[in-house]
Design a protein around this motif. Structure first.
Motif, PDB file in Angstrom:
ATOM      1  N   ALA A 316       8.138 -39.705 -80.233  1.00  0.00           N
ATOM      2  CA  ALA A 316       8.359 -38.252 -80.312  1.00  0.00           C
ATOM      3  C   ALA A 316       9.223 -37.769 -79.143  1.00  0.00           C
ATOM      4  N   ASP A 317       8.921 -38.240 -77.940  1.00  0.00           N
ATOM      5  CA  ASP A 317       9.710 -37.851 -76.768  1.00  0.00           C
ATOM      6  C   ASP A 317      11.147 -38.361 -76.908  1.00  0.00           C
ATOM      7  N   TYR A 318      11.284 -39.552 -77.452  1.00  0.00           N
ATOM      8  CA  TYR A 318      12.633 -40.092 -77.615  1.00  0.00           C
ATOM      9  C   TYR A 318      13.424 -39.263 -78.618  1.00  0.00           C
ATOM     10  N   GLN A 319      12.788 -38.843 -79.681  1.00  0.00           N
ATOM     11  CA  GLN A 319      13.497 -38.040 -80.679  1.00  0.00           C
ATOM     12  C   GLN A 319      13.969 -36.707 -80.089  1.00  0.00           C
ATOM     13  N   GLN A 320      13.175 -36.125 -79.201  1.00  0.00           N
ATOM     14  CA  GLN A 320      13.604 -34.906 -78.530  1.00  0.00           C
ATOM     15  C   GLN A 320      14.822 -35.180 -77.644  1.00  0.00           C
ATOM     16  N   LEU A 321      14.789 -36.308 -76.947  1.00  0.00           N
ATOM     17  CA  LEU A 321      15.928 -36.680 -76.111  1.00  0.00           C
ATOM     18  C   LEU A 321      17.153 -36.971 -76.969  1.00  0.00           C
ATOM     19  N   ARG A 322      16.928 -37.609 -78.073  1.00  0.00           N
ATOM     20  CA  ARG A 322      18.035 -37.940 -78.974  1.00  0.00           C
ATOM     21  C   ARG A 322      18.711 -36.662 -79.489  1.00  0.00           C
ATOM     22  N   ALA A 323      17.920 -35.651 -79.724  1.00  0.00           N
ATOM     23  CA  ALA A 323      18.477 -34.396 -80.222  1.00  0.00           C
ATOM     24  C   ALA A 323      19.307 -33.685 -79.144  1.00  0.00           C
ATOM     25  N   LYS A 324      18.940 -33.897 -77.877  1.00  0.00           N
ATOM     26  CA  LYS A 324      19.674 -33.262 -76.789  1.00  0.00           C
ATOM     27  C   LYS A 324      19.675 -34.200 -75.574  1.00  0.00           C
ATOM     28  N   PRO A 325      20.588 -35.201 -75.585  1.00  0.00           N
ATOM     29  CA  PRO A 325      20.576 -36.206 -74.513  1.00  0.00           C
ATOM     30  C   PRO A 325      21.185 -35.746 -73.196  1.00  0.00           C
ATOM     31  N   MET A 326      21.955 -34.679 -73.218  1.00  0.00           N
ATOM     32  CA  MET A 326      22.617 -34.242 -72.000  1.00  0.00           C
ATOM     33  C   MET A 326      22.016 -32.929 -71.505  1.00  0.00           C
ATOM     34  N   PRO A 327      21.977 -32.676 -70.195  1.00  0.00           N
ATOM     35  CA  PRO A 327      22.623 -33.457 -69.132  1.00  0.00           C
ATOM     36  C   PRO A 327      21.932 -34.800 -68.904  1.00  0.00           C
ATOM     37  N   PHE A 328      22.628 -35.666 -68.175  1.00  0.00           N
ATOM     38  CA  PHE A 328      22.145 -37.037 -68.018  1.00  0.00           C
ATOM     39  C   PHE A 328      20.829 -37.126 -67.249  1.00  0.00           C
ATOM     40  N   THR A 329      20.503 -36.074 -66.531  1.00  0.00           N
ATOM     41  CA  THR A 329      19.214 -36.093 -65.836  1.00  0.00           C
ATOM     42  C   THR A 329      18.055 -36.189 -66.828  1.00  0.00           C
ATOM     43  N   ARG A 330      18.251 -35.677 -68.051  1.00  0.00           N
ATOM     44  CA  ARG A 330      17.211 -35.790 -69.079  1.00  0.00           C
ATOM     45  C   ARG A 330      16.950 -37.260 -69.403  1.00  0.00           C
ATOM     46  N   ILE A 331      18.017 -38.053 -69.448  1.00  0.00           N
ATOM     47  CA  ILE A 331      17.876 -39.486 -69.715  1.00  0.00           C
ATOM     48  C   ILE A 331      17.123 -40.158 -68.575  1.00  0.00           C
ATOM     49  N   GLU A 332      17.467 -39.800 -67.349  1.00  0.00           N
ATOM     50  CA  GLU A 332      16.816 -40.417 -66.195  1.00  0.00           C
ATOM     51  C   GLU A 332      15.333 -40.063 -66.141  1.00  0.00           C
ATOM     52  N   VAL A 333      15.008 -38.826 -66.458  1.00  0.00           N
ATOM     53  CA  VAL A 333      13.602 -38.407 -66.451  1.00  0.00           C
ATOM     54  C   VAL A 333      12.815 -39.177 -67.514  1.00  0.00           C
ATOM     55  N   PHE A 334      13.384 -39.296 -68.715  1.00  0.00           N
ATOM     56  CA  PHE A 334      12.710 -40.021 -69.789  1.00  0.00           C
ATOM     57  C   PHE A 334      12.526 -41.489 -69.407  1.00  0.00           C
ATOM     58  N   ALA A 335      13.579 -42.121 -68.888  1.00  0.00           N
ATOM     59  CA  ALA A 335      13.496 -43.527 -68.505  1.00  0.00           C
ATOM     60  C   ALA A 335      12.424 -43.742 -67.451  1.00  0.00           C
ATOM     61  N   HIS A 336      12.376 -42.843 -66.465  1.00  0.00           N
ATOM     62  CA  HIS A 336      11.357 -42.957 -65.414  1.00  0.00           C
ATOM     63  C   HIS A 336       9.953 -42.803 -66.001  1.00  0.00           C
ATOM     64  N   ALA A 337       9.811 -41.899 -66.942  1.00  0.00           N
ATOM     65  CA  ALA A 337       8.490 -41.629 -67.524  1.00  0.00           C
ATOM     66  C   ALA A 337       7.947 -42.826 -68.289  1.00  0.00           C
ATOM     67  N   ILE A 338       8.815 -43.581 -68.958  1.00  0.00           N
ATOM     68  CA  ILE A 338       8.335 -44.721 -69.756  1.00  0.00           C
ATOM     69  C   ILE A 338       8.511 -46.044 -69.018  1.00  0.00           C
ATOM     70  N   GLY A 339       9.122 -46.030 -67.823  1.00  0.00           N
ATOM     71  CA  GLY A 339       9.174 -47.214 -66.982  1.00  0.00           C
ATOM     72  C   GLY A 339      10.220 -48.242 -67.336  1.00  0.00           C
ATOM     73  N   ILE A 340      11.404 -47.783 -67.719  1.00  0.00           N
ATOM     74  CA  ILE A 340      12.503 -48.723 -67.949  1.00  0.00           C
ATOM     75  C   ILE A 340      13.773 -48.181 -67.290  1.00  0.00           C
ATOM     76  N   ALA A 341      14.778 -49.042 -67.210  1.00  0.00           N
ATOM     77  CA  ALA A 341      16.035 -48.655 -66.586  1.00  0.00           C
ATOM     78  C   ALA A 341      16.750 -47.601 -67.426  1.00  0.00           C
ATOM     79  N   PRO A 342      17.362 -46.612 -66.813  1.00  0.00           N
ATOM     80  CA  PRO A 342      18.073 -45.562 -67.562  1.00  0.00           C
ATOM     81  C   PRO A 342      19.192 -46.111 -68.438  1.00  0.00           C
ATOM     82  N   GLY A 343      19.857 -47.164 -67.984  1.00  0.00           N
ATOM     83  CA  GLY A 343      20.947 -47.729 -68.771  1.00  0.00           C
ATOM     84  C   GLY A 343      20.500 -48.201 -70.139  1.00  0.00           C
TER      85      GLY A 343
END
Length: 370
Positions: A316-343
């Motif tokens: 569910a969180d990924y789908q929200q990010l997918r709908a609005k991936p930018m700014p890139f800080t959103r990607i970094e926050v999501f990656a940190h929350a689930i424990g994987i590299a932002p890349g």
């Protein structure tokens, strides 16, 4: 020393036939050929033929010579075997000398760099070294073997330029994997390792390059890194070396961490989900196709990798990010929350069409293997 080629440095160029040694022995003992014939129960003609090398020195003759001369039969048998082997070697070398152009199919500069060959010279010596490194007897045998691989991978059986480079990459990985010590394969242990392996995506390469193979070795998986070679599209490969040891080989074809880690977990999907008798060699088509594969195992491995890196519990969180991936800080926050590299998240968004391929590359880390 390159595995499988060290014998070429000391292989004798010529081996005398046993008759020469037999004549020297008779001269030392003062036994004429006719006398030896009487002592052994063999004809003088046969003794003469053995000495001239026109007749083979059989095990029966070796035993008779032992009794007549005191020289052990094993010594005579060894001389005969060495001589006949050298005869066959010379015949085969004459045939192979006509095939040295076969070397032109291979990335010779890379083979020299990897210390498989001493030079780029198209010579019989280099051809013999390469054949032994591949563990095959002649070029046609090698190509038949690689055609069988293509059939297994649902590809055309017509060999193309990249097949030679790919075969080189796979063989390099096999040599490295066989040299890596592992515990017997344990599916439960490998499954238990998944969270720790996933957490390594956050580490720098100098850390995960050491810890990843060590951790997997405890579960019977020989993880090896082999740099991508020119004309290859291969990202990874899985091959069972023994029932208790499986190779997972990874390349740096795309030079970025999202592709590397997806490839790694894709290969682990093959290990955990599919049979021990199968070999998988995965290229960019296998890893990135948005459509079903002819081989459902590839779709299953892709699904395993995707769900391991971004678990369904975070869908569910990924789908929200997918709908609005930018700014890139959103990607970094999501990656940190689930424990994987932002890349890795960037790569997933690009694959899903939520982010253009030209965007987000600053969040990816470079992967370079040696």
């Amino acid at each position: 020393m390159t595995p499988g080629t060290d014998h070429l440095a000391y292989a004798p160029q010529s081996v005398p036939h046993p008759g020469e040694t037999l004549q020297e022995t008779l001269d030392e003992l003062g036994i004429p050929q006719a006398d030896l014939a009487r002592r052994t129960g063999l004809s003088t003609k046969h003794i003469n033929q053995v000495i001239r090398g026109t007749a083979a020195l059989s095990p029966d003759t070796a035993l008779r010579l032992e009794r007549a001369t005191g020289v052990p039969a094993g010594f005579w048998n060894s001389l005969e075997a060495a001589y006949r082997t050298q005869e066959i070697r010379e015949e085969e070398d004459q045939k192979l000398a006509q095939r040295v152009d076969w070397l032109s199919n291979f990335p010779l500069a890379e083979l020299v760099r990897l210390q498989v060959l001493p030079s780029r010279e198209k010579s019989l010596d280099n051809l013999l070294r390469l054949l032994q490194w591949f563990g095959v007897t002649e070029p046609d045998v090698a190509e038949d073997l690689w055609r069988s691989y293509r059939t297994a991978f649902r590809r055309s059986t017509v060999l193309s330029a990249d097949d030679y480079a790919t075969a080189t990459w796979l063989r390099l990985a096999e040599h490295r994997a066989r040299d890596r010590a592992t515990q017997p394969y344990d599916k439960a242990a490998l499954t238990a390792l998944l969270p720790r392996l996933r957490a390594l995506t956050l580490e720098d390469q100098r850390v995960w390059a050491e810890e990843l193979p060590q951790m997997c070795a405890t579960a019977g998986v020989a993880v090896v890194f082999a740099p991508a070679l020119p004309k290859t599209r291969v990202s990874g490969a899985t091959r069972w070396l023994t029932p208790d040891k499986v190779m997972v080989a990874l390349s740096d074809r795309f030079k970025k961490d999202d592709q590397f880690w997806f490839s790694f977990f894709h290969e682990l999907g093959h290990v955990l989900l599919h049979g021990k008798r199968l070999t998988f060699m995965d290229d960019s088509d296998n890893l990135s196709s948005a459509h079903g594969h002819e081989d459902p195992a590839e779709d299953e491995a892709n699904g395993f990798a995707a769900n391991t890196l971004i678990p369904p519990s975070h869908a569910a969180d990924y789908q929200q990010l997918r709908a609005k991936p930018m700014p890139f800080t959103r990607i970094e926050v999501f990656a940190h929350a689930i424990g994987i590299a932002p890349g890795i998240v960037v790569g997933r968004l690009q694959h899903d069409g939520a982010l253009q391929w030209k965007h987000g590359h600053d969040l990816k880390r470079t992967v370079t293997l040696t």
